[in-house]
Design a protein around this motif. Sequence first.
Motif, PDB file in Angstrom:
ATOM      1  N   ASP A  98       0.845  -1.183   0.000  1.00  0.00           N
ATOM      2  CA  ASP A  98       0.000   0.000   0.000  1.00  0.00           C
ATOM      3  C   ASP A  98       0.888   1.243   0.000  1.00  0.00           C
ATOM      4  O   ASP A  98       1.716   1.424   0.902  1.00  0.00           O
ATOM      5  CB  ASP A  98      -0.856  -0.044   1.287  1.00  0.00           C
ATOM      6  CG  ASP A  98      -1.865   1.073   1.321  1.00  0.00           C
ATOM      7  OD1 ASP A  98      -1.655   2.086   0.610  1.00  0.00           O
ATOM      8  OD2 ASP A  98      -2.835   0.926   2.073  1.00  0.00           O
ATOM      9  N   PRO A  99       0.807   2.132  -1.010  1.00  0.00           N
ATOM     10  CA  PRO A  99       1.703   3.288  -1.073  1.00  0.00           C
ATOM     11  C   PRO A  99       1.567   4.191   0.148  1.00  0.00           C
ATOM     12  O   PRO A  99       2.508   4.851   0.550  1.00  0.00           O
ATOM     13  CB  PRO A  99       1.276   4.020  -2.341  1.00  0.00           C
ATOM     14  CG  PRO A  99      -0.041   3.459  -2.712  1.00  0.00           C
ATOM     15  CD  PRO A  99      -0.107   2.078  -2.147  1.00  0.00           C
ATOM     16  N   LEU A 100       0.406   4.212   0.768  1.00  0.00           N
ATOM     17  CA  LEU A 100       0.237   5.046   1.958  1.00  0.00           C
ATOM     18  C   LEU A 100       1.072   4.508   3.121  1.00  0.00           C
ATOM     19  O   LEU A 100       1.636   5.260   3.894  1.00  0.00           O
ATOM     20  CB  LEU A 100      -1.233   5.101   2.359  1.00  0.00           C
ATOM     21  CG  LEU A 100      -2.083   5.983   1.463  1.00  0.00           C
ATOM     22  CD1 LEU A 100      -3.543   5.874   1.856  1.00  0.00           C
ATOM     23  CD2 LEU A 100      -1.610   7.433   1.530  1.00  0.00           C
ATOM     24  N   LEU A 101       1.137   3.152   3.204  1.00  0.00           N
ATOM     25  CA  LEU A 101       1.969   2.558   4.249  1.00  0.00           C
ATOM     26  C   LEU A 101       3.433   2.889   4.008  1.00  0.00           C
ATOM     27  O   LEU A 101       4.193   3.150   4.915  1.00  0.00           O
ATOM     28  CB  LEU A 101       1.785   1.040   4.278  1.00  0.00           C
ATOM     29  CG  LEU A 101       0.483   0.576   4.900  1.00  0.00           C
ATOM     30  CD1 LEU A 101       0.395  -0.942   4.839  1.00  0.00           C
ATOM     31  CD2 LEU A 101       0.362   1.060   6.333  1.00  0.00           C
ATOM     32  N   GLU A 117       6.404   4.606   6.351  1.00  0.00           N
ATOM     33  CA  GLU A 117       7.495   3.720   6.765  1.00  0.00           C
ATOM     34  C   GLU A 117       8.637   4.537   7.362  1.00  0.00           C
ATOM     35  O   GLU A 117       9.016   5.567   6.832  1.00  0.00           O
ATOM     36  CB  GLU A 117       7.994   2.975   5.516  1.00  0.00           C
ATOM     37  CG  GLU A 117       8.950   1.858   5.793  1.00  0.00           C
ATOM     38  CD  GLU A 117       9.508   1.313   4.458  1.00  0.00           C
ATOM     39  OE1 GLU A 117      10.625   0.778   4.473  1.00  0.00           O
ATOM     40  OE2 GLU A 117       8.816   1.473   3.415  1.00  0.00           O
ATOM     41  N   GLU A 118       9.162   4.080   8.510  1.00  0.00           N
ATOM     42  CA  GLU A 118      10.275   4.791   9.141  1.00  0.00           C
ATOM     43  C   GLU A 118      11.543   4.554   8.337  1.00  0.00           C
ATOM     44  O   GLU A 118      11.917   3.417   8.091  1.00  0.00           O
ATOM     45  CB  GLU A 118      10.498   4.271  10.569  1.00  0.00           C
ATOM     46  CG  GLU A 118       9.532   4.821  11.584  1.00  0.00           C
ATOM     47  CD  GLU A 118       9.766   6.303  11.873  1.00  0.00           C
ATOM     48  OE1 GLU A 118      10.937   6.698  11.959  1.00  0.00           O
ATOM     49  OE2 GLU A 118       8.775   7.033  11.999  1.00  0.00           O
ATOM     50  N   PRO A 119      12.221   5.598   7.926  1.00  0.00           N
ATOM     51  CA  PRO A 119      13.476   5.374   7.213  1.00  0.00           C
ATOM     52  C   PRO A 119      14.526   4.749   8.139  1.00  0.00           C
ATOM     53  O   PRO A 119      14.475   4.927   9.353  1.00  0.00           O
ATOM     54  CB  PRO A 119      13.900   6.771   6.777  1.00  0.00           C
ATOM     55  CG  PRO A 119      13.085   7.723   7.546  1.00  0.00           C
ATOM     56  CD  PRO A 119      11.894   7.011   8.092  1.00  0.00           C
ATOM     57  N   GLU A 120      15.423   4.007   7.514  1.00  0.00           N
ATOM     58  CA  GLU A 120      16.509   3.385   8.285  1.00  0.00           C
ATOM     59  C   GLU A 120      17.362   4.447   8.938  1.00  0.00           C
ATOM     60  O   GLU A 120      17.578   5.506   8.371  1.00  0.00           O
ATOM     61  CB  GLU A 120      17.435   2.638   7.326  1.00  0.00           C
ATOM     62  CG  GLU A 120      17.064   1.207   7.096  1.00  0.00           C
ATOM     63  CD  GLU A 120      18.124   0.591   6.210  1.00  0.00           C
ATOM     64  OE1 GLU A 120      19.033  -0.055   6.754  1.00  0.00           O
ATOM     65  OE2 GLU A 120      18.043   0.779   4.984  1.00  0.00           O
ATOM     66  N   ASP A 121      17.890   4.158  10.116  1.00  0.00           N
ATOM     67  CA  ASP A 121      18.754   5.135  10.771  1.00  0.00           C
ATOM     68  C   ASP A 121      19.715   4.434  11.713  1.00  0.00           C
ATOM     69  O   ASP A 121      19.337   3.550  12.456  1.00  0.00           O
ATOM     70  CB  ASP A 121      17.886   6.123  11.556  1.00  0.00           C
ATOM     71  CG  ASP A 121      18.727   7.238  12.172  1.00  0.00           C
ATOM     72  OD1 ASP A 121      19.862   7.438  11.718  1.00  0.00           O
ATOM     73  OD2 ASP A 121      18.233   7.888  13.098  1.00  0.00           O
TER      74      ASP A 121
END
Lengths: 262, 499
Positions: free
Chosen positions: A65-68, A72-76
């Motif tokens: 789902d593009p909204l999910l 999404e939390e970017p990697e960090d």
Amino acid sequence: MYAIERIRIIKKYLEERGQAQVHTLSNLLGVSEVTVRRDLERLERDGWLTRTHGGAVINQNETVDPLLEILEEPEDDGSRDEIASVALRMVKDGDVVMLTNGALNVRLAVKLEERSNLTVLTNDLSIALRISLQNSNKVVLLGGDMDKSEKALFGSMSLANLQKFYVNHLFIEVDGINNNLQMTVNSQEKANLILGALELSENSIVVCPSDRFSKNAFYRLGKISIVRGIISNSKLEEDYKTRIFNSDIPLYTTVAAFEGSQ
Amino acid sequence: MKPSRPLLELKNVRKHFVDFHLEEVDIELNKGEVHVLIGENGSGKSTLMKLISGWFPPDGGAILYKGEPVQFRSIHEAQKNGIIYLHQDVQSFNNLSVAENVFFGRVPTFWGISFFVDLQRMLAECQQVFAELKISIDPAAQLGHLGYAERQLVAAARGYVSDAELVIFDEPTSAMSEPDRNILFDILNRLKENGTGIFYISHRMDEIRRIGNRVSVIHKGRIRGTERCDSVDKGSLLKMMSGDVLKNRYPRIGAEAGPVVMKVKNIVLKPILKGVDFHLRRGEILGITGLMGSGRTLLANCLFGIVRPEYGQVEINGEKVSIRHPIEAMSRGISLIPEDRAVNGMFFRHNLIQNITTATLPRFRSKGILNESYMRELTQDYVREMSIKPGNTGDIMETYSGGNQQKVMVSRWLMNHSKIYIMDEPTRGIDAASKVDIYNAMNDMVDKGASIILISSEIEEILGMSDRILVLAGGRIVAVMNSKDATKENILDYATDEG
């Protein structure tokens, strides 16, 4: 190249062709096959694709789902979060803040929850959604043409929207600062948006993790002297610290040595 | 009336050091003239005077003395030729009497060929000179027992009896009372009348007109201009002194300061501090600046209990406290990161972990045993955050660069969890990258609720890092400004105005 950037390119490739070979992706991305396999494993875990011998096939019926994806939390590895914390110190309740698109500024957007009565301008869908979840802050999404991979809006409409505002703090996420202290970003549209925003901003600050130094993206934004300050990690190389200081530009770093007062 | 040829002329003189250059210096001095030199700290005033008086040769250019090119190989050779630099640290002998210091270097000629110095006669001669000059110091006293101002008068008397043709005074009136200053100026006038040429380094604007004939401004190793003292205006001198100001490069994040955490009332320690009052807020960086001899470091030492003032009150969080010893200061949550690492607390032959943990050993002690693995772990945290390089816990400090040593010192006191940090010249003489690290550590400290008193002679640093700025001059706080409203010129204006 960062994992997140590779994943984006792999997804795009698979969306267009339905399947991909490991060695093709390895050549395309300029990374080893081992790295590509690791990325494919990750995408398989996320349900994006199924790995085959020597490659992968997209899971057509299980498109994410593009909204999910936007949320999404970017990697960090922690370094973005630290930079966002330093940026947050500059923002006071009631300020007008603009965040350009990018994963680091997404972290900053989340932290802005600690302030109130902010007006946040952005061209990044993910940032806009996050601010919209904050009760005491307001978000203005600058309209324009959608860049599907960046999930951000660009173009003359965004620039025209921007003209209506006076910005207290502009946080610019750049994609590279090279040895000549030139800043670069990965698209012409992004460069144009930033240059337009610079003219309307009182305090313009570049956010750039230390691992994006000594790197070039495709489009030149200009020398660091066009901004009022830079935030990076404290582990940035000494040579950059020296040269930025000698250029009479303040370099804010993420030193967090003090454990507090008794 | 201008004599036909100057006593001393410097033409296009250059001198390069690793971290400092004198460039294209042209300056001259006539017989019977007082030529005043002004410039901010580190501008090169003393270096230039050392060059004239034979401490080291120039790298280029010409020095003409009485019209002849000269190149003195030592200070003794310069003295033999009649040039004497009354430098506070040199050729003054603390364990000798005042009289011996006054006549130092003159003994063989003054007393004929006899090397048996007749001390009684010397004391009597000295007494006579002092009476003439109205100096009330006992010639038999040991020099080491005198205060700074008295020593300056002894040095001036030495210049007076030396028969030198060129005498250099280096900020003699810092910390001098008005009567002593009058005595000094009387000596200067007598020297002038005898035709002696005088270079006079000063930071006090009021002195320029009072005793000077010409004034030159030095900025970053260059003469920015020379003017006649009777016609020069203060504004143009200040402009020449301040030069181009680089103040943007300081990464200060200003924040709203909290309640007052420290109140200082009427600190007096004569002759330098004459009543210092100020307050410090939570989360604030309070800059204190002033020129050489303004008492910056002495004030820091009073606040930390190293020196006991004659008078004064300190309140911490509204409570009157007495701080008679650094241990009391530390127990009140005050730390001092001192000015000079070499003198104040860096253990050069000990390793990193010992140097970082030494002020906080109780933190690591449990049941009488030091928890060494915790010491190492915490040290490594600081090494990472402060970017201390190379940063192995066993590294011996004398192998470290000045910047890394200073970051070790800062870490030592951060580990102490204080509320108030007095940082005295925290970045003097260190590399730019380490400066950036220390400035950002300061932001971190105030963000977490500490307060900082930043004492610095570098006005740009004060402007760039402080929230509020105090100017110390003549032993008092003469100005309080918000750093947003302050400029280098107006700070210099207050700092040089003691008249």
